[in-house]
Design a protein around this motif. Structure first.
Motif, PDB file in Angstrom:
ATOM      1  N   VAL A 118      -1.683  43.472  50.791  1.00 57.95           N
ATOM      2  CA  VAL A 118      -1.571  44.679  49.976  1.00 57.95           C
ATOM      3  C   VAL A 118      -0.130  44.765  49.484  1.00 57.95           C
ATOM      4  O   VAL A 118       0.810  44.751  50.288  1.00 57.95           O
ATOM      5  CB  VAL A 118      -1.893  45.946  50.800  1.00 57.95           C
ATOM      6  CG1 VAL A 118      -1.750  47.189  49.939  1.00 57.95           C
ATOM      7  CG2 VAL A 118      -3.290  45.872  51.365  1.00 57.95           C
ATOM      8  N   ASP A 119       0.043  44.828  48.172  1.00 56.48           N
ATOM      9  CA  ASP A 119       1.367  45.046  47.603  1.00 56.48           C
ATOM     10  C   ASP A 119       1.441  46.497  47.150  1.00 56.48           C
ATOM     11  O   ASP A 119       0.486  47.008  46.550  1.00 56.48           O
ATOM     12  CB  ASP A 119       1.598  44.124  46.395  1.00 56.48           C
ATOM     13  CG  ASP A 119       1.565  42.654  46.784  1.00 56.48           C
ATOM     14  OD1 ASP A 119       1.817  42.352  47.962  1.00 56.48           O
ATOM     15  OD2 ASP A 119       1.283  41.815  45.907  1.00 56.48           O
ATOM     16  N   VAL A 120       2.569  47.150  47.434  1.00 56.34           N
ATOM     17  CA  VAL A 120       2.701  48.566  47.087  1.00 56.34           C
ATOM     18  C   VAL A 120       3.820  48.734  46.061  1.00 56.34           C
ATOM     19  O   VAL A 120       4.915  48.189  46.232  1.00 56.34           O
ATOM     20  CB  VAL A 120       2.994  49.423  48.340  1.00 56.34           C
ATOM     21  CG1 VAL A 120       3.089  50.900  47.974  1.00 56.34           C
ATOM     22  CG2 VAL A 120       1.921  49.229  49.398  1.00 56.34           C
ATOM     23  N   ILE A 121       3.518  49.492  45.004  1.00 55.00           N
ATOM     24  CA  ILE A 121       4.516  49.801  43.979  1.00 55.00           C
ATOM     25  C   ILE A 121       4.869  51.281  44.128  1.00 55.00           C
ATOM     26  O   ILE A 121       4.006  52.151  43.990  1.00 55.00           O
ATOM     27  CB  ILE A 121       3.940  49.552  42.567  1.00 55.00           C
ATOM     28  CG1 ILE A 121       3.500  48.095  42.417  1.00 55.00           C
ATOM     29  CG2 ILE A 121       4.950  49.925  41.484  1.00 55.00           C
ATOM     30  CD1 ILE A 121       2.625  47.841  41.201  1.00 55.00           C
ATOM     31  N   CYS A 122       6.136  51.544  44.436  1.00 56.85           N
ATOM     32  CA  CYS A 122       6.577  52.935  44.615  1.00 56.85           C
ATOM     33  C   CYS A 122       7.292  53.382  43.351  1.00 56.85           C
ATOM     34  O   CYS A 122       8.404  52.919  43.064  1.00 56.85           O
ATOM     35  CB  CYS A 122       7.531  53.027  45.808  1.00 56.85           C
ATOM     36  SG  CYS A 122       6.744  52.622  47.359  1.00 56.85           S
ATOM     37  N   GLY A 123       6.667  54.247  42.581  1.00 57.48           N
ATOM     38  CA  GLY A 123       7.230  54.718  41.311  1.00 57.48           C
ATOM     39  C   GLY A 123       7.863  56.090  41.485  1.00 57.48           C
ATOM     40  O   GLY A 123       7.230  57.010  42.013  1.00 57.48           O
ATOM     41  N   ILE A 124       9.111  56.216  41.043  1.00 55.82           N
ATOM     42  CA  ILE A 124       9.873  57.452  41.283  1.00 55.82           C
ATOM     43  C   ILE A 124      10.482  57.938  39.971  1.00 55.82           C
ATOM     44  O   ILE A 124      11.154  57.173  39.270  1.00 55.82           O
ATOM     45  CB  ILE A 124      11.000  57.164  42.309  1.00 55.82           C
ATOM     46  CG1 ILE A 124      10.390  56.763  43.656  1.00 55.82           C
ATOM     47  CG2 ILE A 124      11.932  58.369  42.460  1.00 55.82           C
ATOM     48  CD1 ILE A 124      11.375  56.196  44.646  1.00 55.82           C
ATOM     49  N   GLY A 125      10.222  59.181  39.628  1.00 58.52           N
ATOM     50  CA  GLY A 125      10.824  59.763  38.422  1.00 58.52           C
ATOM     51  C   GLY A 125      11.646  60.985  38.819  1.00 58.52           C
ATOM     52  O   GLY A 125      11.097  61.957  39.346  1.00 58.52           O
ATOM     53  N   VAL A 126      12.963  60.923  38.598  1.00 59.61           N
ATOM     54  CA  VAL A 126      13.823  62.077  38.928  1.00 59.61           C
ATOM     55  C   VAL A 126      14.411  62.624  37.632  1.00 59.61           C
ATOM     56  O   VAL A 126      14.945  61.865  36.807  1.00 59.61           O
ATOM     57  CB  VAL A 126      14.985  61.688  39.879  1.00 59.61           C
ATOM     58  CG1 VAL A 126      15.728  62.943  40.339  1.00 59.61           C
ATOM     59  CG2 VAL A 126      14.493  60.886  41.073  1.00 59.61           C
ATOM     60  N   ASN A 127      14.309  63.935  37.469  1.00 60.38           N
ATOM     61  CA  ASN A 127      14.919  64.576  36.302  1.00 60.38           C
ATOM     62  C   ASN A 127      16.393  64.784  36.599  1.00 60.38           C
ATOM     63  O   ASN A 127      16.754  65.636  37.409  1.00 60.38           O
ATOM     64  CB  ASN A 127      14.242  65.925  36.036  1.00 60.38           C
ATOM     65  CG  ASN A 127      12.754  65.754  35.796  1.00 60.38           C
ATOM     66  OD1 ASN A 127      12.335  64.835  35.099  1.00 60.38           O
ATOM     67  ND2 ASN A 127      11.954  66.633  36.389  1.00 60.38           N
ATOM     68  N   VAL A 128      17.219  63.994  35.948  1.00 56.35           N
ATOM     69  CA  VAL A 128      18.654  64.027  36.262  1.00 56.35           C
ATOM     70  C   VAL A 128      19.410  64.856  35.221  1.00 56.35           C
ATOM     71  O   VAL A 128      19.949  65.917  35.523  1.00 56.35           O
ATOM     72  CB  VAL A 128      19.225  62.590  36.351  1.00 56.35           C
ATOM     73  CG1 VAL A 128      20.723  62.628  36.642  1.00 56.35           C
ATOM     74  CG2 VAL A 128      18.499  61.800  37.425  1.00 56.35           C
ATOM     75  N   ASN A 129      19.426  64.380  33.975  1.00 54.10           N
ATOM     76  CA  ASN A 129      20.268  65.043  32.960  1.00 54.10           C
ATOM     77  C   ASN A 129      19.459  65.752  31.871  1.00 54.10           C
ATOM     78  O   ASN A 129      20.015  66.152  30.849  1.00 54.10           O
ATOM     79  CB  ASN A 129      21.208  64.005  32.331  1.00 54.10           C
ATOM     80  CG  ASN A 129      22.165  63.432  33.366  1.00 54.10           C
ATOM     81  OD1 ASN A 129      22.778  64.174  34.129  1.00 54.10           O
ATOM     82  ND2 ASN A 129      22.266  62.119  33.437  1.00 54.10           N
ATOM     83  N   ILE A 130      18.156  65.914  32.076  1.00 57.76           N
ATOM     84  CA  ILE A 130      17.308  66.547  31.060  1.00 57.76           C
ATOM     85  C   ILE A 130      17.672  68.044  30.938  1.00 57.76           C
ATOM     86  O   ILE A 130      17.987  68.703  31.932  1.00 57.76           O
ATOM     87  CB  ILE A 130      15.804  66.330  31.381  1.00 57.76           C
ATOM     88  CG1 ILE A 130      14.921  66.735  30.211  1.00 57.76           C
ATOM     89  CG2 ILE A 130      15.379  67.011  32.648  1.00 57.76           C
ATOM     90  CD1 ILE A 130      13.478  66.246  30.334  1.00 57.76           C
TER      91      ILE A 130
END
Ligand code: BTN
Length: 244
Positions: A118-130
């Protein structure tokens, strides 16, 4: 940092890893300044204009319970933001990062399951300068960014590398010792704990008191004096009077 791939623009960092998985090494990090087709949970879109964090990290050949990766990502991001910005972020179950009762970060973990691994893709979106105006346009009243809350610009790449380092360490602990020690850290940050919450699935909404999580990352709630388990694939949680 080894294996940190920077792109000016991608459709989605998760999709880039999926499409190139055979040629990417374990623990590769893919960062994009702009995503043109960013993906959110439950089939939603995720907006990613320039100056924010869109990153995905690949963990190949994982043996542990994959349903816990989103919670471990949430904990890792929350700790790094606290350290870099001097704030006290919380986690809204299962994995939204909350600052001043608004959503600062979303996480989408995907897994590729084949016969032996099992391969896991960890996707992370952080609102930094919006900026606030950009949220209003996409009608996300409960979204926020570091800039909106702290009136300061931050370097998305620097923060991403710190998140990747922390996440890598936490996954190592998880693989070696299991979820127990991480569960304690997670529950200390769980914004829902001890509060009344609405649990919403496609059939009904119930109101119950959140007690914490179990070893599988399910939310534990007291509902009419019975303890119930809530699975993140089946339901979402809101506060009684708003987002948290
Ligand atoms: C959510 O709905 O809260 C999850 C949002 C996850 C967004 C991130 S950005 C990096 C990675 N690539 C994607 O397409 N989505 C995730």
């Amino acid at each position: 940092m080894e294996n940190f791939l920077y792109f000016k623009e991608l459709t989605s960092t998760n999709d880039y890893i999926k499409e190139n998985i055979d040629s990417l090494e374990n623990k590769t990090i893919v960062f994009a300044d702009i995503q043109t087709k960013g993906k959110g949970r439950l089939g939603r879109q995720w907006q990613t204009p320039t100056g924010n964090i869109s990153m995905s990290m690949l963990f190949k050949n994982q043996k542990c319970d994959i349903s816990l990766y989103p919670l471990i990502c949430g904990l890792s991001v929350s700790e790094v933001i606290d350290e870099v910005c001097g704030v006290n972020t919380k986690i809204k179950w299962p994995n939204d990062i909350i600052l001043n009762n608004k959503k600062l970060c979303g996480i989408l973990c995907e897994s590729i399951i084949s016969k032996n691994s099992v391969d896991v893709i960890c996707g992370i979106g952080v609102n930094v300068n919006i900026k606030r105006e950009d949220f209003d346009k996409s009608s996300l009243p409960y979204g926020t960014s570091l800039f909106i809350e702290l009136q300061k610009e931050y370097d998305p790449i620097d923060i991403s590398k710190k998140i990747a380092t922390n996440l890598q360490e936490k996954i190592k602990v998880f693989n070696e010792f299991g979820f127990a020690s991480l569960k304690t850290l997670y529950e200390q940050k769980l914004v829902n704990k001890g509060k009344e919450v609405q649990v919403i699935n496609n059939k009904e909404t119930i109101v119950c008191t959140c007690l914490g999580i179990n070893e599988q990352g399910n939310l534990l709630c007291n509902y009419n004096n019975k303890i119930i388990n809530i699975n993140s694939g089946e339901a979402s949680v809101r506060g009684l009077y708003g987002y948290v």
